[in-house]
Design an enzyme around this catalytic site. Structure first.
Site, PDB file in Angstrom:
ATOM      1  N   ARG A  40       6.623  44.859   0.300  1.00 32.61           N
ATOM      2  CA  ARG A  40       5.996  46.187   0.428  1.00 32.61           C
ATOM      3  C   ARG A  40       6.915  47.070   1.273  1.00 32.61           C
ATOM      4  NH1 ARG A  40       0.748  43.106   0.553  1.00 32.61           N
ATOM      5  NH2 ARG A  40      -0.626  44.124  -0.947  1.00 32.61           N
ATOM      6  N   HIS A  89      -1.794  40.259  14.619  1.00 36.51           N
ATOM      7  CA  HIS A  89      -0.820  39.321  15.163  1.00 36.51           C
ATOM      8  C   HIS A  89      -1.511  38.111  15.755  1.00 36.51           C
ATOM      9  CE1 HIS A  89       2.586  41.528  14.167  1.00 36.51           C
ATOM     10  NE2 HIS A  89       2.383  42.537  14.984  1.00 36.51           N
ATOM     11  N   ARG A 115       9.274  46.458  -4.038  1.00 35.05           N
ATOM     12  CA  ARG A 115       8.492  47.553  -4.621  1.00 35.05           C
ATOM     13  C   ARG A 115       8.931  48.847  -3.966  1.00 35.05           C
ATOM     14  NH1 ARG A 115       2.080  47.524  -4.007  1.00 35.05           N
ATOM     15  NH2 ARG A 115       2.562  48.034  -1.849  1.00 35.05           N
ATOM     16  N   ARG A 167     -11.547  50.611  -2.487  1.00 30.42           N
ATOM     17  CA  ARG A 167     -11.281  49.255  -1.985  1.00 30.42           C
ATOM     18  C   ARG A 167     -11.555  49.095  -0.497  1.00 30.42           C
ATOM     19  NH1 ARG A 167      -4.733  48.876  -2.853  1.00 30.42           N
ATOM     20  NH2 ARG A 167      -4.643  47.490  -1.076  1.00 30.42           N
ATOM     21  N   ASN A 220      -5.669  44.542  -6.334  1.00 37.10           N
ATOM     22  CA  ASN A 220      -6.355  45.309  -5.276  1.00 37.10           C
ATOM     23  C   ASN A 220      -6.687  46.715  -5.776  1.00 37.10           C
ATOM     24  OD1 ASN A 220      -5.569  43.039  -3.937  1.00 37.10           O
ATOM     25  ND2 ASN A 220      -3.995  44.031  -2.715  1.00 37.10           N
ATOM     26  N   ASP A 221      -5.676  47.383  -6.336  1.00 35.83           N
ATOM     27  CA  ASP A 221      -5.928  48.717  -6.875  1.00 35.83           C
ATOM     28  C   ASP A 221      -6.596  48.656  -8.244  1.00 35.83           C
ATOM     29  OD1 ASP A 221      -5.208  50.749  -5.020  1.00 35.83           O
ATOM     30  OD2 ASP A 221      -3.120  50.107  -5.202  1.00 35.83           O
ATOM     31  N   GLU A 257      -1.622  48.284 -12.155  1.00 34.52           N
ATOM     32  CA  GLU A 257      -2.715  48.476 -11.188  1.00 34.52           C
ATOM     33  C   GLU A 257      -3.552  49.709 -11.518  1.00 34.52           C
ATOM     34  OE1 GLU A 257      -1.101  48.845  -7.217  1.00 34.52           O
ATOM     35  OE2 GLU A 257       0.563  50.085  -7.884  1.00 34.52           O
ATOM     36  N   CYS A 289       0.321  40.069  -7.838  1.00 33.34           N
ATOM     37  CA  CYS A 289       0.581  40.115  -6.400  1.00 33.34           C
ATOM     38  C   CYS A 289      -0.598  40.700  -5.627  1.00 33.34           C
ATOM     39  CB  CYS A 289       1.861  40.894  -6.106  1.00 33.34           C
ATOM     40  SG  CYS A 289       1.810  42.580  -6.696  1.00 33.34           S
TER      41      CYS A 289
HETATM   42  C1  PEP Z   1      -2.431  45.854  -5.360  1.00 34.87           C
HETATM   43  O1  PEP Z   1      -2.836  47.002  -5.517  1.00 34.87           O
HETATM   44  O2  PEP Z   1      -2.999  44.846  -5.805  1.00 34.87           O
HETATM   45  C2  PEP Z   1      -1.213  45.616  -4.559  1.00 34.87           C
HETATM   46  C3  PEP Z   1      -0.669  44.417  -4.479  1.00 34.87           C
HETATM   47  O3  PEP Z   1      -0.692  46.658  -3.885  1.00 34.87           O
HETATM   48  P1  PEP Z   1      -1.266  47.248  -2.497  1.00 34.87           P
HETATM   49  O4  PEP Z   1      -2.341  46.295  -2.025  1.00 34.87           O
HETATM   50  O5  PEP Z   1      -0.107  47.334  -1.588  1.00 34.87           O
HETATM   51  O6  PEP Z   1      -1.799  48.562  -2.933  1.00 34.87           O
HETATM   52 MG    MG Z   2      -1.565  48.743  -5.070  1.00 38.36          MG
END
Ligand code: PEP
Ligand code: MG
Length: 532
Positions: free
Chosen positions: A290, A183, A325, A458, A447-448, A424, A495
Protein backbone atom coordinates in the site's frame (compact mmCIF):
# COMPACT_ATOMS: atom_id res chain seq x y z
CA UNK A 1 -18.38 -14.78 37.28
CA UNK A 2 -19.05 -12.20 34.59
CA UNK A 3 -18.77 -12.74 30.85
CA UNK A 4 -17.84 -10.03 28.40
CA UNK A 5 -17.84 -10.66 24.69
CA UNK A 6 -15.49 -8.66 22.55
CA UNK A 7 -14.78 -8.24 18.88
CA UNK A 8 -11.17 -7.59 18.04
CA UNK A 9 -8.40 -10.12 18.43
CA UNK A 10 -5.07 -8.41 17.96
CA UNK A 11 -2.89 -11.37 18.89
CA UNK A 12 -4.26 -14.87 19.22
CA UNK A 13 -3.99 -17.06 22.26
CA UNK A 14 -5.51 -18.07 25.56
CA UNK A 15 -4.59 -16.84 29.01
CA UNK A 16 -5.73 -16.99 32.60
CA UNK A 17 -4.17 -14.90 35.37
CA UNK A 18 -4.68 -12.15 37.92
CA UNK A 19 -5.27 -8.65 36.61
CA UNK A 20 -2.93 -5.66 36.48
CA UNK A 21 -4.82 -2.41 35.99
CA UNK A 22 -2.60 -0.07 34.04
CA UNK A 23 -3.20 3.40 35.44
CA UNK A 24 -2.28 6.32 33.24
CA UNK A 25 -0.91 9.49 34.78
CA UNK A 26 -2.80 12.73 34.33
CA UNK A 27 -1.58 14.34 31.11
CA UNK A 28 -3.88 17.36 31.31
CA UNK A 29 -1.91 20.45 30.33
CA UNK A 30 -1.43 23.27 32.78
CA UNK A 31 -3.89 26.14 32.27
CA UNK A 32 -3.09 29.81 31.80
CA UNK A 33 -1.45 31.95 29.13
CA UNK A 34 2.06 33.34 29.08
CA UNK A 35 3.25 36.93 28.76
CA UNK A 36 5.60 38.25 26.05
CA UNK A 37 8.48 38.00 28.52
CA UNK A 38 7.81 34.30 29.20
CA UNK A 39 7.76 33.23 25.55
CA UNK A 40 11.45 32.35 25.30
CA UNK A 41 11.40 30.39 28.57
CA UNK A 42 8.44 28.32 27.35
CA UNK A 43 10.25 27.55 24.09
CA UNK A 44 13.34 26.53 26.05
CA UNK A 45 11.22 24.19 28.19
CA UNK A 46 10.08 22.46 25.01
CA UNK A 47 13.64 22.11 23.71
CA UNK A 48 14.79 20.65 27.03
CA UNK A 49 11.92 18.15 27.08
CA UNK A 50 12.59 17.22 23.46
CA UNK A 51 16.25 16.50 24.17
CA UNK A 52 15.38 14.38 27.21
CA UNK A 53 12.82 12.30 25.28
CA UNK A 54 15.20 11.92 22.36
CA UNK A 55 17.84 10.45 24.65
CA UNK A 56 15.39 7.84 25.98
CA UNK A 57 14.05 6.90 22.53
CA UNK A 58 17.53 6.64 21.03
CA UNK A 59 18.20 3.98 23.66
CA UNK A 60 15.10 2.04 22.63
CA UNK A 61 15.62 2.03 18.86
CA UNK A 62 17.70 -1.13 19.07
CA UNK A 63 14.73 -2.89 20.73
CA UNK A 64 12.12 -1.80 18.25
CA UNK A 65 12.27 0.21 15.04
CA UNK A 66 9.01 1.91 15.92
CA UNK A 67 11.08 4.30 18.02
CA UNK A 68 13.07 5.41 14.99
CA UNK A 69 9.76 6.68 13.62
CA UNK A 70 9.09 8.38 16.96
CA UNK A 71 12.44 10.11 16.79
CA UNK A 72 11.51 11.39 13.33
CA UNK A 73 8.27 12.81 14.71
CA UNK A 74 10.26 14.58 17.43
CA UNK A 75 12.61 16.08 14.88
CA UNK A 76 9.89 17.00 12.42
CA UNK A 77 9.73 20.75 11.99
CA UNK A 78 5.90 20.69 11.89
CA UNK A 79 5.88 19.70 15.56
CA UNK A 80 8.21 22.50 16.56
CA UNK A 81 6.47 24.98 14.26
CA UNK A 82 3.06 24.14 15.70
CA UNK A 83 4.23 24.53 19.27
CA UNK A 84 6.23 27.71 18.68
CA UNK A 85 3.41 29.39 16.78
CA UNK A 86 0.98 28.66 19.61
CA UNK A 87 3.38 30.00 22.23
CA UNK A 88 4.38 33.07 20.22
CA UNK A 89 1.13 33.83 18.40
CA UNK A 90 -1.51 32.70 20.90
CA UNK A 91 0.49 33.10 24.14
CA UNK A 92 -0.25 29.52 25.15
CA UNK A 93 1.94 27.93 27.78
CA UNK A 94 4.20 25.15 26.49
CA UNK A 95 2.02 22.34 27.84
CA UNK A 96 -1.14 23.70 26.23
CA UNK A 97 0.75 24.40 23.00
CA UNK A 98 2.08 20.83 22.97
CA UNK A 99 -1.32 19.34 23.68
CA UNK A 100 -3.05 21.30 20.89
CA UNK A 101 -0.33 20.69 18.32
CA UNK A 102 -0.25 16.94 18.96
CA UNK A 103 -4.02 16.75 18.63
CA UNK A 104 -3.95 18.72 15.36
CA UNK A 105 -1.26 16.48 13.88
CA UNK A 106 -2.89 13.27 15.09
CA UNK A 107 -6.30 14.35 13.77
CA UNK A 108 -5.11 14.12 10.15
CA UNK A 109 -4.50 10.40 10.63
CA UNK A 110 -7.28 9.65 13.07
CA UNK A 111 -9.95 10.87 10.62
CA UNK A 112 -9.66 7.79 8.40
CA UNK A 113 -11.46 4.53 9.09
CA UNK A 114 -8.26 2.75 8.25
CA UNK A 115 -6.84 1.06 11.36
CA UNK A 116 -3.31 1.43 10.08
CA UNK A 117 -3.66 5.19 9.71
CA UNK A 118 -5.32 5.57 13.09
CA UNK A 119 -2.27 3.94 14.59
CA UNK A 120 -0.02 6.59 13.06
CA UNK A 121 -2.10 9.00 15.11
CA UNK A 122 -1.28 6.82 18.13
CA UNK A 123 2.44 7.21 17.40
CA UNK A 124 2.11 10.98 17.40
CA UNK A 125 0.15 10.89 20.65
CA UNK A 126 2.73 8.58 22.18
CA UNK A 127 5.46 11.10 21.46
CA UNK A 128 3.23 13.86 22.84
CA UNK A 129 2.64 11.88 26.00
CA UNK A 130 6.37 11.41 26.61
CA UNK A 131 6.99 15.12 26.09
CA UNK A 132 4.13 16.05 28.40
CA UNK A 133 5.39 13.73 31.15
CA UNK A 134 8.78 15.38 30.84
CA UNK A 135 7.30 18.87 31.00
CA UNK A 136 5.13 17.99 33.99
CA UNK A 137 7.90 16.09 35.74
CA UNK A 138 5.85 12.92 36.16
CA UNK A 139 7.21 9.40 35.84
CA UNK A 140 5.42 6.94 33.60
CA UNK A 141 4.21 3.50 34.74
CA UNK A 142 6.66 0.73 33.97
CA UNK A 143 5.39 -2.67 32.84
CA UNK A 144 8.95 -3.98 32.97
CA UNK A 145 8.88 -4.00 36.76
CA UNK A 146 6.14 -6.66 36.94
CA UNK A 147 7.28 -9.60 39.05
CA UNK A 148 4.30 -11.96 38.88
CA UNK A 149 2.10 -13.27 36.08
CA UNK A 150 -0.73 -10.94 35.11
CA UNK A 151 -3.12 -9.90 32.38
CA UNK A 152 -2.64 -6.20 31.76
CA UNK A 153 -5.85 -4.21 31.35
CA UNK A 154 -5.45 -0.64 30.06
CA UNK A 155 -7.48 2.08 28.44
CA UNK A 156 -4.97 1.97 25.62
CA UNK A 157 -1.31 1.12 25.35
CA UNK A 158 1.23 2.99 23.30
CA UNK A 159 4.48 1.60 21.89
CA UNK A 160 6.53 3.21 24.64
CA UNK A 161 4.36 1.51 27.28
CA UNK A 162 5.07 -1.87 25.78
CA UNK A 163 8.78 -1.58 25.21
CA UNK A 164 9.80 -3.20 28.46
CA UNK A 165 7.08 -5.87 28.58
CA UNK A 166 8.40 -9.20 29.75
CA UNK A 167 6.34 -12.06 28.27
CA UNK A 168 7.32 -14.26 31.23
CA UNK A 169 5.02 -12.11 33.37
CA UNK A 170 2.62 -10.39 30.97
CA UNK A 171 0.35 -13.29 30.01
CA UNK A 172 -2.26 -11.26 28.20
CA UNK A 173 -3.20 -7.71 27.21
CA UNK A 174 -6.66 -6.18 27.05
CA UNK A 175 -7.27 -2.59 25.97
CA UNK A 176 -10.52 -0.67 26.06
CA UNK A 177 -9.56 1.27 22.94
CA UNK A 178 -7.20 0.70 20.03
CA UNK A 179 -7.24 -1.30 16.83
CA UNK A 180 -5.83 -4.57 15.59
CA UNK A 181 -3.06 -2.89 13.60
CA UNK A 182 -1.86 -0.88 16.58
CA UNK A 183 1.78 -1.19 17.50
CA UNK A 184 0.80 -2.77 20.76
CA UNK A 185 -0.91 -5.46 18.67
CA UNK A 186 2.17 -5.87 16.52
CA UNK A 187 4.48 -6.04 19.52
CA UNK A 188 2.15 -8.41 21.36
CA UNK A 189 1.96 -10.66 18.30
CA UNK A 190 5.72 -10.74 17.98
CA UNK A 191 5.95 -11.84 21.63
CA UNK A 192 3.00 -14.27 21.32
CA UNK A 193 1.04 -12.49 24.03
CA UNK A 194 -2.72 -12.99 23.61
CA UNK A 195 -4.25 -9.56 23.08
CA UNK A 196 -7.77 -8.21 22.76
CA UNK A 197 -8.27 -4.58 21.80
CA UNK A 198 -11.18 -2.15 21.54
CA UNK A 199 -13.23 -4.05 24.14
CA UNK A 200 -15.00 -0.95 25.44
CA UNK A 201 -15.37 0.11 29.10
CA UNK A 202 -13.88 -2.52 31.39
CA UNK A 203 -11.49 -0.87 33.85
CA UNK A 204 -14.15 0.83 35.89
CA UNK A 205 -15.55 -1.62 38.35
CA UNK A 206 -12.73 -4.11 37.77
CA UNK A 207 -11.24 -5.12 41.12
CA UNK A 208 -7.48 -5.04 41.59
CA UNK A 209 -7.61 -8.66 42.78
CA UNK A 210 -9.79 -9.91 39.93
CA UNK A 211 -8.83 -12.98 37.90
CA UNK A 212 -9.37 -12.99 34.16
CA UNK A 213 -9.66 -15.76 31.60
CA UNK A 214 -9.25 -14.51 28.07
CA UNK A 215 -9.80 -16.31 24.81
CA UNK A 216 -8.19 -14.28 22.06
CA UNK A 217 -9.33 -16.84 19.53
CA UNK A 218 -13.03 -16.32 19.91
CA UNK A 219 -12.77 -12.83 21.38
CA UNK A 220 -14.00 -13.56 24.88
CA UNK A 221 -13.17 -12.41 28.40
CA UNK A 222 -14.37 -13.97 31.62
CA UNK A 223 -13.90 -12.04 34.84
CA UNK A 224 -13.60 -13.98 38.10
CA UNK A 225 -14.24 -17.41 36.59
CA UNK A 226 -15.40 -20.32 38.75
CA UNK A 227 -12.98 -23.17 39.37
CA UNK A 228 -14.23 -25.38 36.56
CA UNK A 229 -13.93 -22.54 34.01
CA UNK A 230 -10.45 -21.69 35.20
CA UNK A 231 -9.34 -25.32 34.90
CA UNK A 232 -10.90 -25.48 31.43
CA UNK A 233 -8.94 -22.40 30.34
CA UNK A 234 -5.67 -23.81 31.66
CA UNK A 235 -6.24 -26.92 29.56
CA UNK A 236 -7.18 -24.96 26.47
CA UNK A 237 -4.16 -22.75 26.90
CA UNK A 238 -1.88 -25.77 26.74
CA UNK A 239 -3.56 -27.25 23.69
CA UNK A 240 -3.52 -23.84 22.01
CA UNK A 241 0.25 -23.61 22.54
CA UNK A 242 0.71 -27.05 21.00
CA UNK A 243 -1.43 -26.05 18.04
CA UNK A 244 0.56 -22.86 17.54
CA UNK A 245 3.82 -24.74 17.44
CA UNK A 246 2.31 -27.26 15.02
CA UNK A 247 1.21 -24.46 12.67
CA UNK A 248 4.63 -22.89 12.89
CA UNK A 249 6.22 -26.18 11.91
CA UNK A 250 4.13 -26.09 8.69
CA UNK A 251 5.74 -22.83 7.61
CA UNK A 252 8.25 -24.51 5.38
CA UNK A 253 5.53 -26.40 3.50
CA UNK A 254 4.80 -24.76 0.14
CA UNK A 255 1.17 -23.80 -0.36
CA UNK A 256 0.02 -26.64 -2.60
CA UNK A 257 -3.58 -27.84 -2.59
CA UNK A 258 -4.53 -31.51 -2.27
CA UNK A 259 -5.14 -31.60 -6.04
CA UNK A 260 -1.66 -30.27 -6.71
CA UNK A 261 -2.25 -26.60 -7.49
CA UNK A 262 0.52 -24.30 -6.27
CA UNK A 263 -1.06 -21.26 -4.63
CA UNK A 264 0.82 -18.04 -4.14
CA UNK A 265 0.69 -17.12 -0.46
CA UNK A 266 1.54 -13.45 -0.03
CA UNK A 267 1.51 -10.61 2.47
CA UNK A 268 -0.06 -7.14 2.47
CA UNK A 269 2.36 -4.50 3.68
CA UNK A 270 2.68 -0.75 4.11
CA UNK A 271 6.41 -0.33 4.66
CA UNK A 272 9.75 -2.10 4.85
CA UNK A 273 9.25 -3.02 8.49
CA UNK A 274 6.11 -4.98 7.52
CA UNK A 275 8.06 -6.85 4.86
CA UNK A 276 10.72 -7.87 7.38
CA UNK A 277 8.01 -9.23 9.67
CA UNK A 278 6.21 -11.03 6.85
CA UNK A 279 9.40 -12.78 5.75
CA UNK A 280 9.29 -14.81 8.98
CA UNK A 281 6.10 -16.41 7.66
CA UNK A 282 7.85 -17.84 4.61
CA UNK A 283 5.81 -15.86 2.11
CA UNK A 284 5.90 -16.30 -1.66
CA UNK A 285 5.76 -12.56 -2.26
CA UNK A 286 3.99 -9.28 -1.50
CA UNK A 287 0.52 -9.20 -3.03
CA UNK A 288 -0.18 -5.62 -1.96
CA UNK A 289 2.26 -2.87 -1.08
CA UNK A 290 0.00 0.00 0.00
CA UNK A 291 2.15 2.85 -1.29
CA UNK A 292 -0.14 5.52 0.16
CA UNK A 293 1.47 5.10 3.59
CA UNK A 294 4.65 6.52 2.15
CA UNK A 295 2.66 9.61 1.17
CA UNK A 296 0.65 9.88 4.36
CA UNK A 297 3.62 9.61 6.67
CA UNK A 298 5.40 12.41 4.86
CA UNK A 299 5.28 16.19 5.02
CA UNK A 300 5.35 16.53 1.23
CA UNK A 301 4.66 14.41 -1.85
CA UNK A 302 7.57 11.97 -1.70
CA UNK A 303 9.98 12.61 -4.56
CA UNK A 304 10.92 10.01 -7.16
CA UNK A 305 14.23 9.50 -5.37
CA UNK A 306 12.64 9.09 -1.93
CA UNK A 307 10.20 6.54 -3.32
CA UNK A 308 12.90 4.73 -5.27
CA UNK A 309 14.88 4.23 -2.04
CA UNK A 310 11.93 2.45 -0.43
CA UNK A 311 10.69 0.45 -3.43
CA UNK A 312 14.14 -0.77 -4.44
CA UNK A 313 14.84 -1.97 -0.89
CA UNK A 314 11.43 -3.65 -0.83
CA UNK A 315 12.14 -5.35 -4.17
CA UNK A 316 15.47 -6.64 -2.94
CA UNK A 317 13.91 -7.97 0.28
CA UNK A 318 10.94 -9.65 -1.36
CA UNK A 319 11.42 -13.36 -2.13
CA UNK A 320 9.04 -13.34 -5.12
CA UNK A 321 6.73 -10.86 -6.78
CA UNK A 322 6.40 -7.44 -5.19
CA UNK A 323 3.09 -5.90 -6.22
CA UNK A 324 3.18 -2.15 -5.67
CA UNK A 325 -0.20 -0.48 -5.77
CA UNK A 326 -0.04 3.09 -7.03
CA UNK A 327 -1.29 5.82 -4.74
CA UNK A 328 -4.72 5.06 -3.27
CA UNK A 329 -5.51 8.31 -1.53
CA UNK A 330 -8.80 10.16 -1.10
CA UNK A 331 -11.96 8.60 0.28
CA UNK A 332 -11.07 8.56 3.96
CA UNK A 333 -7.32 8.92 3.46
CA UNK A 334 -5.97 12.46 3.48
CA UNK A 335 -2.58 14.12 3.26
CA UNK A 336 -1.51 16.75 5.79
CA UNK A 337 0.22 18.75 3.04
CA UNK A 338 -2.48 18.71 0.37
CA UNK A 339 -5.90 20.32 0.54
CA UNK A 340 -8.72 18.12 -0.74
CA UNK A 341 -11.99 19.82 -1.65
CA UNK A 342 -14.79 18.87 0.73
CA UNK A 343 -16.97 16.22 -0.90
CA UNK A 344 -20.48 14.99 -0.13
CA UNK A 345 -19.47 11.35 -0.69
CA UNK A 346 -15.71 10.98 -0.44
CA UNK A 347 -15.81 7.22 -1.09
CA UNK A 348 -17.57 7.97 -4.37
CA UNK A 349 -15.33 10.89 -5.03
CA UNK A 350 -11.90 11.96 -6.15
CA UNK A 351 -9.73 9.09 -5.03
CA UNK A 352 -7.07 6.60 -6.09
CA UNK A 353 -6.43 6.32 -9.86
CA UNK A 354 -8.72 9.31 -10.48
CA UNK A 355 -6.28 11.53 -8.60
CA UNK A 356 -3.21 9.95 -10.19
CA UNK A 357 -4.55 10.50 -13.70
CA UNK A 358 -5.48 14.09 -12.88
CA UNK A 359 -2.11 14.83 -11.26
CA UNK A 360 0.01 13.37 -13.98
CA UNK A 361 3.40 14.74 -12.84
CA UNK A 362 2.95 13.33 -9.38
CA UNK A 363 1.78 9.99 -10.86
CA UNK A 364 4.77 9.82 -13.16
CA UNK A 365 7.20 10.40 -10.30
CA UNK A 366 5.75 7.36 -8.60
CA UNK A 367 5.79 5.26 -11.77
CA UNK A 368 9.40 6.20 -12.52
CA UNK A 369 10.40 5.21 -8.99
CA UNK A 370 8.62 1.85 -9.29
CA UNK A 371 10.09 1.19 -12.73
CA UNK A 372 13.60 1.91 -11.52
CA UNK A 373 13.00 -0.38 -8.52
CA UNK A 374 11.97 -3.16 -10.92
CA UNK A 375 15.67 -3.52 -11.66
CA UNK A 376 16.15 -4.86 -8.12
CA UNK A 377 13.59 -7.66 -7.98
CA UNK A 378 10.37 -8.95 -9.50
CA UNK A 379 8.15 -5.88 -9.31
CA UNK A 380 4.56 -5.56 -10.60
CA UNK A 381 2.44 -2.40 -10.80
CA UNK A 382 -1.19 -2.45 -9.72
CA UNK A 383 -3.74 0.32 -10.28
CA UNK A 384 -6.53 0.90 -7.69
CA UNK A 385 -10.23 1.69 -8.22
CA UNK A 386 -10.29 1.23 -11.99
CA UNK A 387 -13.77 1.51 -13.50
CA UNK A 388 -13.17 1.85 -17.23
CA UNK A 389 -10.95 0.50 -19.97
CA UNK A 390 -10.00 4.11 -20.78
CA UNK A 391 -8.65 4.58 -17.27
CA UNK A 392 -6.58 1.43 -17.45
CA UNK A 393 -5.21 2.45 -20.84
CA UNK A 394 -4.40 5.96 -19.62
CA UNK A 395 -2.50 4.51 -16.65
CA UNK A 396 -0.64 2.13 -18.96
CA UNK A 397 0.14 5.04 -21.28
CA UNK A 398 1.71 6.92 -18.35
CA UNK A 399 3.89 3.86 -17.66
CA UNK A 400 4.95 3.78 -21.31
CA UNK A 401 5.89 7.47 -21.19
CA UNK A 402 8.00 6.87 -18.08
CA UNK A 403 9.70 3.88 -19.70
CA UNK A 404 10.63 5.98 -22.72
CA UNK A 405 12.03 8.74 -20.47
CA UNK A 406 14.08 6.30 -18.42
CA UNK A 407 15.40 4.64 -21.55
CA UNK A 408 16.52 8.01 -22.92
CA UNK A 409 18.22 8.74 -19.58
CA UNK A 410 19.96 5.38 -19.63
CA UNK A 411 18.26 4.21 -16.42
CA UNK A 412 17.54 0.50 -15.99
CA UNK A 413 14.08 -1.02 -15.47
CA UNK A 414 12.21 -4.24 -16.26
CA UNK A 415 10.88 -3.80 -19.80
CA UNK A 416 8.33 -6.59 -19.31
CA UNK A 417 6.96 -5.27 -15.99
CA UNK A 418 3.42 -6.57 -15.45
CA UNK A 419 0.55 -4.11 -15.09
CA UNK A 420 -2.44 -5.29 -13.12
CA UNK A 421 -5.48 -3.83 -11.47
CA UNK A 422 -7.55 -4.10 -8.34
CA UNK A 423 -11.04 -5.44 -8.84
CA UNK A 424 -12.87 -3.44 -6.21
CA UNK A 425 -15.68 -1.65 -8.05
CA UNK A 426 -18.89 -3.17 -9.43
CA UNK A 427 -17.91 -1.77 -12.86
CA UNK A 428 -14.69 -3.75 -12.88
CA UNK A 429 -16.59 -6.93 -11.99
CA UNK A 430 -19.08 -6.46 -14.81
CA UNK A 431 -16.31 -5.65 -17.29
CA UNK A 432 -13.88 -8.25 -15.94
CA UNK A 433 -13.66 -10.12 -19.24
CA UNK A 434 -12.76 -6.94 -21.14
CA UNK A 435 -10.27 -5.87 -18.46
CA UNK A 436 -8.65 -9.30 -18.49
CA UNK A 437 -7.70 -8.71 -22.13
CA UNK A 438 -5.80 -5.56 -21.11
CA UNK A 439 -4.40 -6.30 -17.66
CA UNK A 440 -1.65 -8.79 -16.79
CA UNK A 441 -3.26 -9.77 -13.49
CA UNK A 442 -6.19 -9.05 -11.19
CA UNK A 443 -6.31 -8.68 -7.44
CA UNK A 444 -9.73 -8.61 -5.84
CA UNK A 445 -10.10 -5.94 -3.15
CA UNK A 446 -12.98 -7.29 -1.11
CA UNK A 447 -12.83 -4.39 1.36
CA UNK A 448 -14.04 -1.87 -1.20
CA UNK A 449 -15.87 -4.35 -3.38
CA UNK A 450 -18.11 -5.33 -0.46
CA UNK A 451 -18.72 -1.67 0.36
CA UNK A 452 -19.67 -0.76 -3.20
CA UNK A 453 -21.71 -3.88 -3.97
CA UNK A 454 -23.73 -3.75 -0.77
CA UNK A 455 -23.88 0.06 -0.62
CA UNK A 456 -22.54 -0.08 2.95
CA UNK A 457 -19.77 2.26 4.11
CA UNK A 458 -16.93 -0.03 5.21
CA UNK A 459 -16.26 2.15 8.26
CA UNK A 460 -19.85 2.54 9.47
CA UNK A 461 -19.93 0.88 12.89
CA UNK A 462 -23.75 0.81 12.93
CA UNK A 463 -23.79 -1.35 9.83
CA UNK A 464 -20.76 -3.48 10.70
CA UNK A 465 -22.85 -6.65 11.06
CA UNK A 466 -24.34 -6.16 7.58
CA UNK A 467 -21.02 -5.42 5.91
CA UNK A 468 -20.23 -8.99 4.91
CA UNK A 469 -17.86 -10.30 2.26
CA UNK A 470 -19.65 -13.66 2.51
CA UNK A 471 -22.82 -12.03 1.14
CA UNK A 472 -23.98 -14.06 -1.90
CA UNK A 473 -23.66 -11.03 -4.18
CA UNK A 474 -20.01 -10.59 -3.24
CA UNK A 475 -19.32 -14.32 -3.63
CA UNK A 476 -20.93 -14.37 -7.05
CA UNK A 477 -18.92 -11.33 -8.12
CA UNK A 478 -15.67 -12.99 -6.98
CA UNK A 479 -16.48 -16.20 -8.82
CA UNK A 480 -17.31 -14.31 -12.03
CA UNK A 481 -14.08 -12.33 -11.87
CA UNK A 482 -11.96 -15.46 -11.40
CA UNK A 483 -13.70 -17.15 -14.32
CA UNK A 484 -13.30 -14.11 -16.56
CA UNK A 485 -9.61 -13.78 -15.68
CA UNK A 486 -8.95 -17.46 -16.34
CA UNK A 487 -10.81 -17.39 -19.66
CA UNK A 488 -8.31 -14.76 -20.78
CA UNK A 489 -5.35 -16.59 -19.27
CA UNK A 490 -4.43 -14.23 -16.43
CA UNK A 491 -3.91 -14.97 -12.73
CA UNK A 492 -6.47 -13.76 -10.23
CA UNK A 493 -5.48 -12.97 -6.65
CA UNK A 494 -7.19 -11.39 -3.69
CA UNK A 495 -5.78 -8.82 -1.27
CA UNK A 496 -8.88 -7.72 0.65
CA UNK A 497 -9.42 -8.93 4.23
CA UNK A 498 -11.36 -11.96 3.00
CA UNK A 499 -8.14 -13.50 1.68
CA UNK A 500 -6.86 -13.78 5.25
CA UNK A 501 -10.03 -15.38 6.62
CA UNK A 502 -9.28 -19.07 7.02
CA UNK A 503 -13.01 -19.87 6.89
CA UNK A 504 -13.20 -18.65 3.29
CA UNK A 505 -10.11 -20.42 1.96
CA UNK A 506 -11.69 -23.68 0.75
CA UNK A 507 -14.47 -21.80 -1.01
CA UNK A 508 -12.02 -19.45 -2.75
CA UNK A 509 -9.85 -22.39 -3.82
CA UNK A 510 -12.92 -24.07 -5.25
CA UNK A 511 -13.59 -20.89 -7.25
CA UNK A 512 -10.03 -21.09 -8.58
CA UNK A 513 -8.30 -18.18 -6.82
CA UNK A 514 -4.56 -18.24 -7.61
CA UNK A 515 -3.11 -15.90 -5.00
CA UNK A 516 -4.03 -15.05 -1.41
CA UNK A 517 -2.53 -11.89 0.05
CA UNK A 518 -3.14 -10.89 3.66
CA UNK A 519 -1.65 -9.44 6.80
CA UNK A 520 1.23 -11.60 7.95
CA UNK A 521 -0.50 -12.80 11.12
CA UNK A 522 -3.05 -14.82 9.13
CA UNK A 523 -0.61 -16.66 6.90
CA UNK A 524 -0.06 -19.76 9.08
CA UNK A 525 -3.80 -20.33 9.31
CA UNK A 526 -4.46 -19.87 5.61
CA UNK A 527 -1.51 -22.08 4.66
CA UNK A 528 -2.95 -24.90 6.74
CA UNK A 529 -6.31 -24.59 4.99
CA UNK A 530 -4.68 -24.59 1.56
CA UNK A 531 -2.55 -27.65 2.24
CA UNK A 532 -5.06 -29.55 4.38
C1 PEP B 1 -9.58 -3.50 -0.72
O1 PEP B 1 -10.32 -2.56 -1.01
O2 PEP B 1 -9.98 -4.66 -0.52
C2 PEP B 1 -8.13 -3.27 -0.56
C3 PEP B 1 -7.29 -4.28 -0.39
O3 PEP B 1 -7.70 -2.00 -0.56
P1 PEP B 1 -7.81 -0.98 0.68
O4 PEP B 1 -8.30 -1.77 1.86
O5 PEP B 1 -6.46 -0.41 0.86
O6 PEP B 1 -8.81 -0.01 0.17
MG1 MG C 1 -9.51 -0.66 -1.77
Amino acid sequence: MKEVYVAKTASRGIAAAGVLKYQEPDYTPQSGDVTDEQIETEKEKFEKAREAVKAVLADWVSQNEIFAAHLEILDDFTLQDGIYSKIEGEHKNVQAALHDTIEELAAVFAMTDDDYMCERAADIRDVGKRLMAELKGISLPDLGSLSKEAIVVARDLYPSDTVKINPDFVKGIITEEGGVTSHVSIIAKSMNIPTLVGVGPLLEGLNEDAVICMDAERGMIIIDPDEATLADYQMRKESYEKERLRLQSLRNTPAVTKDGKRISLCANVGNLEDIQKALEMNIDGIGLFRSEFLYMENTHFPTEEEQFQVYSKAAALCPGELTIRTLDIGGDKELSYFEFDKEENPFLGWRAIRISLDMKDMFKQQLRAILRASNFGHVRIMFPMIISIEEFRAAREAVEECKAELKAEGKAYDEGIELGMMIETPASVLLAQEFAREADFFSIGTNDLTQYLLAIDRGNKKLADKYDYLHPAVLRAISQVIEAGHREGIKVGMCGEMAGDYRAVKMLLEMGLDEFSMSAGNIDYVREQICG
